[in-house]
Enzyme design. Structure first.
Site, mmCIF file in Angstrom:
data_model
loop_
_atom_site.group_PDB
_atom_site.id
_atom_site.type_symbol
_atom_site.label_atom_id
_atom_site.label_comp_id
_atom_site.label_asym_id
_atom_site.label_seq_id
_atom_site.Cartn_x
_atom_site.Cartn_y
_atom_site.Cartn_z
ATOM 1 C CG MET A 162 -4.473 -9.061 33.899
ATOM 2 S SD MET A 162 -3.890 -10.737 33.520
ATOM 3 C CE MET A 162 -5.379 -11.671 33.807
ATOM 4 C CE1 TYR A 443 -14.112 -11.618 36.055
ATOM 5 C CE2 TYR A 443 -14.360 -13.308 37.731
ATOM 6 C CZ TYR A 443 -14.475 -11.994 37.332
ATOM 7 O OH TYR A 443 -14.948 -11.067 38.217
ATOM 8 C CD GLU A 444 -7.935 -13.714 33.419
ATOM 9 O OE1 GLU A 444 -7.277 -13.681 32.360
ATOM 10 O OE2 GLU A 444 -8.049 -12.728 34.161
ATOM 11 N N GLY A 445 -10.782 -15.924 29.421
ATOM 12 C CA GLY A 445 -11.040 -16.805 28.288
ATOM 13 C C GLY A 445 -12.262 -17.649 28.535
ATOM 14 C CD GLN A 450 -9.537 -21.286 29.137
ATOM 15 O OE1 GLN A 450 -8.623 -22.098 29.219
ATOM 16 N NE2 GLN A 450 -9.318 -19.983 29.107
#
Length: 604
Positions: A162, A443-445, A450
């Site tokens: 992605m 990672y991923e935010g 978060q």
């Protein structure tokens, strides 16, 4: 290398006894599976990990991925693990039968990948991202896109990624500028750059199917103008052969950890011949990507939980083998004529090991809880049931991503300390785990993102219904623990912390209602830490209730020592971790604004 990298007994206990896998298998989608077959599946994954992942863990760190002549060169085990992940059904585990999937519960896939990541956190991401990318195509793509790309992805022949982040945008996806220009031939011309693309290129996959966020010419600004495209490195031709699709690997980022898991910089359309195919509707890209994003955030928590577990096993083994010093006698002195004690007898070492155990096992329980909620949401038979588990999952997703990453780093740090000076040396593996886990809070935010999501969106969604549902689940455990004389004190403590969280929100929410959102979210990280401690306290109390009942009933499924260890770790967590909520609540309700930038700058 340590003898043991994962605690399979605890994994199966949490999976079968705490999260009641049988309840998941009663659902129609999973009716073809039973406990025995899934147990054999997990055992086969463990054997596979013993053989093909764990022996290469240190080697992948010392011989990292690197860029050369337009491609990324990775360790040879990437080829074998991708191929066998396809053959074993790991990539296709949760997909429908009609497209080659196994229709396994999501919780079982997460347990399997947890074992693999405990063995070698460099490798499972290649297969995991491929499955996630294929899921997006299946969910939103046309039949032609599915037929063209998905079978080769599920088999492990082709890889998937992605592509969100860009050099100038970072986590601010509203600022991405990768462009998609429509043509009259059914595809778009893609141009732009993406960075930090995990598994973005290597010599062992025939093709890479990139899921790319881009902005169609004339689209609205911000996130509402973002669309999603399938952009392969090599585009399939009608005769089944592949031709280059103008996707260039510019570089591979050299990292402090996870050095065997490549992270690429990709360029699209430098020769104006990069073709992309729209997935779903125009301008719905971010919404569609979030289907994969929740799974990706669970995966981040899972990976961090796995690393913290592997580090705990390594430091526990060391503490049981390393003689140093002597245990204090009742006089407060040590007898130098006595044989040296193993360091595991020293209270401070035991404190660090218990912290590792509490964090690593608690994180695993949290990750599998989210996985169970995911299964219950996707297999719900009523609108009310679907909404309940959707809200519960949304409520804990930020915690699932953040707690194992942040607390996991603290856990590995303590594990390194157990080894003393040896922990800092490359002869021992703790320093590698310490380097590997650090990226998970990014990672991923990031943790900040978060935390703002938890306080700013999830707490307030549907007028607090998600928080209300989560609180109700916690209160069930508190009620069960209150019926046990030995656990009643801990139930009261957790109940008090739950009430204190309401007091904290009673202080913060009026600030938001006044429109001062910057102040409202300024200490979101502290609120994340507070709620993480409450949720983990809940899960440890749940394990203690189950273990206490097993001991009362003479349950022999696990040893008496095993059950006692769960109760003892719960007590540790409530003594050393839960009291931190008092200081956090004090800071959260303090009206001083010391991190908000003022017109006149004093310090930074």
């Amino acid at each position: 290398m340590p003898k043991k990298y994962v605690d399979i007994e605890t994994l199966k206990y949490i999976l079968y006894d705490i999260h009641k896998l049988k309840n998941s298998l009663a659902r129609e989608r999973f009716q073809d599976h039973d406990m025995e077959s899934l147990n054999l599946f997990l055992d086969s994954v463990k054997e596979f990990s013993d053989r093909e992942l764990y022996p290469y863990f240190k080697e992948m760190d010392t011989t990292p991925a690197y860029h050369k002549d337009g491609t990324v060169l990775v360790h040879k085990q990437v080829e074998k693990v991708m191929q066998q992940s396809g053959e074993m059904g790991i990539i296709a585990a949760c997909f429908n039968y009609d497209i080659g999937g196994l229709q396994l519960p999501f919780i079982i896939l997460q347990a399997a990948l947890y074992i693999m990541e405990s063995a070698n956190n460099n490798l499972p991401g290649y297969a995991g991202l491929t499955g996630g990318s294929a899921e997006l195509i299946v969910e939103f793509g046309t039949k032609e896109l599915i037929d063209t790309f998905v079978p080769n992805m599920l088999s492990g022949k082709w890889a998937g990624t992605m592509c969100l982040t860009e050099p100038q945008a970072g986590s601010s996806l509203s600022d991405i500028v990768t462009k998609a220009t429509p043509t009259n031939q059914g595809f778009y011309k893609i141009s732009g750059q993406k960075i930090f693309i995990s598994g973005g290129d290597h010599q062992y996959s025939e093709n890479f199917v990139h899921l790319v966020l881009a902005r169609i010419e004339g689209a609205p600004k911000g996130t509402k103008g973002i669309s999603l495209f399938v952009v392969p490195k090599n585009r399939p031709k009608s005769d089944g052969t592949l031709e280059y699709n103008d996707v260039m690997t510019v570089a591979d980022f050299q990292k402090m950890g996870q050095r065997g898991y490549c992270t690429t910089h990709l360029g699209f359309g430098d020769s104006d011949d990069c073709r992309g195919w729209l997935v779903g509707e125009e301008h719905a890209g971010l919404k569609q990507m979030f289907l994969m994003m929740n799974g990706a955030r669970i995966a981040v928590g899972r990976g961090a939980a796995a690393i913290s577990m592997a580090a705990f096993r390594a430091s526990l083994q060391y503490a049981n083998e390393r003689p140093q010093g002597r245990k204090l006698t009742s006089t407060g002195k040590k007898n130098p004529s006595e044989k040296q004690s193993l360091i595991i007898v020293h209270p401070d070492v035991r404190r660090m090991l218990l912290l590792q155990k509490a964090i690593s096992e608690g994180s695993l329980c949290l990750v599998l809880l989210a996985s169970k909620y995911h299964d219950f949401e996707t297999t719900a038979t009523s609108k009310e049931e679907k909404e309940k588990y959707h809200l519960l999952l949304e409520m804990i997703i930020p915690i699932v991503k953040t707690y194992p990453s942040e607390a996991g780093a603290e856990s590995v740090d303590n594990g390194l300390q157990v080894l003393g000076g040896y922990g800092f040396c490359t002869d021992f593996v703790l320093q590698q785990y310490y380097r590997d886990i650090r990226i998970f809070a990014v990672y991923e935010g990031t943790t900040g993102i978060q935390s703002q999501d938890l306080l700013g969106r999830k707490v307030t969604m549907q007028n607090g219904k998600g928080l209300e549902l989560l609180s109700a689940e916690i209160l069930k455990t508190i009620a069960a623990a209150s019926n046990d004389i030995d656990l009643k004190t801990y139930a009261t403590i957790l109940g008090d912390k739950l009430k204190l969280s309401q007091k904290v929100l009673g202080h913060l929410l009026p600030i938001a209602k006044k429109g001062n959102y910057e102040r409202f979210l300024a200490d979101a990280n502290l609120f994340m830490e507070y709620m993480s401690i409450v949720v983990l306290g809940w899960l440890w109390l749940e394990m203690a209730v189950d273990a206490k009942n097993a001991l009362k009933n003479g349950d022999k499924k696990y040893s008496e020592t095993f059950y006692e260890s769960k109760i003892h770790t719960m007590k540790f967590y409530f003594k050393y971790e839960v009291p931190k909520t008092n200081a956090l609540s004090e800071s959260l309700m303090n009206n001083e604004e010391v991190t908000i930038k003022k017109d006149k700058e004093y310090i930074l």
